[in-house]
Scaffold this motif. Structure first.
Motif, PDB file in Angstrom:
ATOM      1  N   GLU A 176      -7.950   5.104  -8.371  1.00  0.00           N
ATOM      2  CA  GLU A 176      -7.625   4.852  -6.971  1.00  0.00           C
ATOM      3  C   GLU A 176      -7.203   6.143  -6.279  1.00  0.00           C
ATOM      4  OE1 GLU A 176      -7.274   1.770  -4.974  1.00  0.00           O
ATOM      5  OE2 GLU A 176      -8.790   1.274  -6.467  1.00  0.00           O
ATOM      6  N   CYS A 232      -1.019  -5.890  -7.739  1.00  0.00           N
ATOM      7  CA  CYS A 232      -1.975  -5.136  -8.566  1.00  0.00           C
ATOM      8  C   CYS A 232      -1.251  -4.646  -9.808  1.00  0.00           C
ATOM      9  CB  CYS A 232      -2.560  -3.950  -7.796  1.00  0.00           C
ATOM     10  SG  CYS A 232      -1.431  -2.550  -7.657  1.00  0.00           S
ATOM     11  N   HIS A 273       0.399 -10.370  -2.640  1.00  0.00           N
ATOM     12  CA  HIS A 273      -0.612  -9.343  -2.931  1.00  0.00           C
ATOM     13  C   HIS A 273      -0.061  -8.508  -4.079  1.00  0.00           C
ATOM     14  CE1 HIS A 273      -3.363  -5.904  -1.218  1.00  0.00           C
ATOM     15  NE2 HIS A 273      -3.774  -6.369  -2.388  1.00  0.00           N
ATOM     16  N   LYS A 278      -6.620   1.378 -11.518  1.00  0.00           N
ATOM     17  CA  LYS A 278      -6.415  -0.032 -11.188  1.00  0.00           C
ATOM     18  C   LYS A 278      -6.991  -0.918 -12.282  1.00  0.00           C
ATOM     19  CE  LYS A 278      -8.864  -2.056  -7.913  1.00  0.00           C
ATOM     20  NZ  LYS A 278      -9.333  -2.417  -6.561  1.00  0.00           N
ATOM     21  N   GLU A 335       3.323  -3.174 -12.043  1.00  0.00           N
ATOM     22  CA  GLU A 335       2.838  -4.331 -11.323  1.00  0.00           C
ATOM     23  C   GLU A 335       3.487  -4.279  -9.942  1.00  0.00           C
ATOM     24  OE1 GLU A 335       2.153  -9.141 -11.526  1.00  0.00           O
ATOM     25  OE2 GLU A 335       3.922  -8.316 -12.512  1.00  0.00           O
ATOM     26  N   GLU A 355      -6.412  -6.310  -9.190  1.00  0.00           N
ATOM     27  CA  GLU A 355      -5.759  -6.512  -7.903  1.00  0.00           C
ATOM     28  C   GLU A 355      -6.041  -7.938  -7.465  1.00  0.00           C
ATOM     29  OE1 GLU A 355      -5.440  -4.498  -3.430  1.00  0.00           O
ATOM     30  OE2 GLU A 355      -6.723  -3.599  -4.976  1.00  0.00           O
ATOM     31  N   ASP A 356      -5.026  -8.602  -6.925  1.00  0.00           N
ATOM     32  CA  ASP A 356      -5.151 -10.021  -6.614  1.00  0.00           C
ATOM     33  C   ASP A 356      -4.352 -10.337  -5.352  1.00  0.00           C
ATOM     34  OD1 ASP A 356      -6.077 -12.620  -7.197  1.00  0.00           O
ATOM     35  OD2 ASP A 356      -4.179 -13.143  -8.140  1.00  0.00           O
ATOM     36  N   ASP A 357      -4.935 -11.120  -4.470  1.00  0.00           N
ATOM     37  CA  ASP A 357      -4.264 -11.502  -3.230  1.00  0.00           C
ATOM     38  C   ASP A 357      -4.429 -13.008  -3.052  1.00  0.00           C
ATOM     39  OD1 ASP A 357      -3.018 -11.637  -0.818  1.00  0.00           O
ATOM     40  OD2 ASP A 357      -4.393 -10.322   0.252  1.00  0.00           O
ATOM     41  N   TRP A 410       4.001  -5.557  -6.195  1.00  0.00           N
ATOM     42  CA  TRP A 410       4.008  -6.963  -5.775  1.00  0.00           C
ATOM     43  C   TRP A 410       4.656  -7.091  -4.402  1.00  0.00           C
ATOM     44  CZ3 TRP A 410       5.904 -11.638  -4.525  1.00  0.00           C
ATOM     45  CH2 TRP A 410       5.403 -12.795  -5.152  1.00  0.00           C
ATOM     46  N   TRP A 419       2.203   1.771  -3.543  1.00  0.00           N
ATOM     47  CA  TRP A 419       1.186   2.212  -4.506  1.00  0.00           C
ATOM     48  C   TRP A 419       0.792   3.660  -4.243  1.00  0.00           C
ATOM     49  CZ3 TRP A 419      -4.031  -0.761  -5.594  1.00  0.00           C
ATOM     50  CH2 TRP A 419      -4.582  -0.279  -6.793  1.00  0.00           C
ATOM     51  N   ARG A 429       0.810  -1.208   0.000  1.00  0.00           N
ATOM     52  CA  ARG A 429       0.000   0.000   0.000  1.00  0.00           C
ATOM     53  C   ARG A 429       0.846   1.262   0.000  1.00  0.00           C
ATOM     54  NH1 ARG A 429      -4.237   1.764  -2.191  1.00  0.00           N
ATOM     55  NH2 ARG A 429      -5.183  -0.254  -1.760  1.00  0.00           N
TER      56      ARG A 429
END
Length: 357
Positions: free
Chosen positions: A353, A60, A58, A35, A72, A38-40, A74, A23, A20
């Motif tokens: 975002e 995005c 995590h 965005k 990306e 986003e994937d966790d 990460w 980003w 976070r």
């Protein structure tokens, strides 16, 4: 004629220790506020580069609609990220810096240098392009390069990713790889010496050979968004280079990979194998589909002559308005036809975002 198509740099991966915070910083300073996904979840298909074990992470992908590839971002969720044990310098093997589009170098430098001290003064690259370097929260180096082209005007001074600075050991082999495999066939400059734009960087007093390559105009659904890009290859002549990811995993802090948007992955795989760079990772070896958050597709990896990771992504489904269930099925489109700009405008309206503490 090639049966596959490379549309440009889709994104550059940035490993971090705080997803976070990174980003938020990229939103604040670089305008990466759209965005895409986003994937966790667990990264199960990168075992050659994650110690042979699936790893929770995590991630995005965020873009700046003024043009250029995305970020990306990460972070490992359960494993403690392993930091690079040395200060990375130009010519070290891997991605030293990501190139970021900036429409006015002097104006942006004046703006950011008043609040952020990790900047070098504006200088000129060997190909004549104005630039300066800037480090993020965790020491990742960005080369801001002047590029006045704008995809969608959002009154920002910056855009997205438009290339990378990559350390190499054998310039001839690397030029052949990036020109023949990835299409960077235009030689913009080839110089040897010490360089003024390196003056405040580590090992700046050493001799380097620098080659800057560009590609002819690309085609593809996202080619207009990605725009033109360059690859800058740097060979250290006055010292022994170190491998940036030696003893570390894919996803550890730093620049993880350069990712290219492609069409016809099967044909690309055959070509890469013929060129001596076969896929080291294939997310869909049996032709299935890989889902990542709200998007889906097929990703693969190869290595450049020094082991720097190159990712290819063939997008199958991309969200436009997720709340309405509006997605684009890329498999039903002409792979070389550009998506209309209004679709990106809509993505900007619903996917922007804001900084979240």
């Amino acid at each position: 004629m090639r049966e596959f198509n490379i549309a440009g740099i889709q994104q550059i991966g940035v490993g971090t220790v705080d997803f976070r915070k990174s980003w938020n910083w990229y939103i604040d300073y670089f305008g990466a506020d759209i965005k895409i996904l986003e994937d966790d979840t667990v990264a199960e298909r990168m075992l050659p580069y994650t110690g042979g074990q699936p790893q929770q992470r995590h991630a995005c992908i965020a873009v700046n609609l003024q043009g250029g590839g995305g970020f990306e971002i990460w972070q490992y969720s359960k494993r403690k990220p392993s930091l690079c044990p040395f200060e990375i310098a130009p010519g070290d093997l891997g991605i030293f810096a990501a190139k970021l589009k900036c429409k006015d170098i002097n104006a942006f430098y004046k703006k950011v240098s008043s609040t952020w001290r990790k900047c070098t003064p504006p200088e000129i690259l060997p190909d004549g392009t104005r630039c300066f370097y800037m480090k993020d929260l965790y020491g990742n180096c960005f080369q801001l390069i002047e590029d006045k082209s704008i995809f969608i005007n959002e009154d920002k001074l910056t855009g997205g990713m438009v290339g990378a600075v990559v350390g190499v050991t054998d310039m001839q082999k690397s030029v052949e790889f990036y020109s023949q495999v990835l299409g960077y066939s235009i030689l913009k400059s080839d110089t040897v010496g010490t360089f003024s734009d390196h003056s405040l960087l580590p090992e700046s007093d050493k001799q380097y050979r620098r080659v800057i390559l560009a590609a002819p105009k690309r085609q593809g659904a996202f080619a207009d968004l990605f725009g033109e890009s360059t690859i800058e290859l740097v060979q250290a002549l006055g010292r022994r280079p170190r491998k940036i990811y030696e003893g570390r995993y894919w996803g550890d802090p730093g620049f993880i990979q350069i990712c290219f948007d492609v069409a016809n992955m099967k044909a690309l795989g055959k070509f890469c194998a013929q060129m001596g760079h076969p896929f080291t990772v294939d997310s869909c070896p049996d032709g299935e589909q890989f889902d990542m958050g709200d998007a889906s597709g097929h990703f693969t990896y190869i290595e450049d002559p020094d082991g720097t990771l190159i990712e290819f992504v063939e997008t199958h489904k991309v969200p436009i308005i997720k709340k309405l269930g509006w997605y684009i099925d890329m498999k039903k489109r002409d792979p070389k036809k550009s998506l209309p700009k209004f679709l990106f405008r809509m993505m900007g309206l619903v996917s922007k975002e804001k900084v979240i503490e």
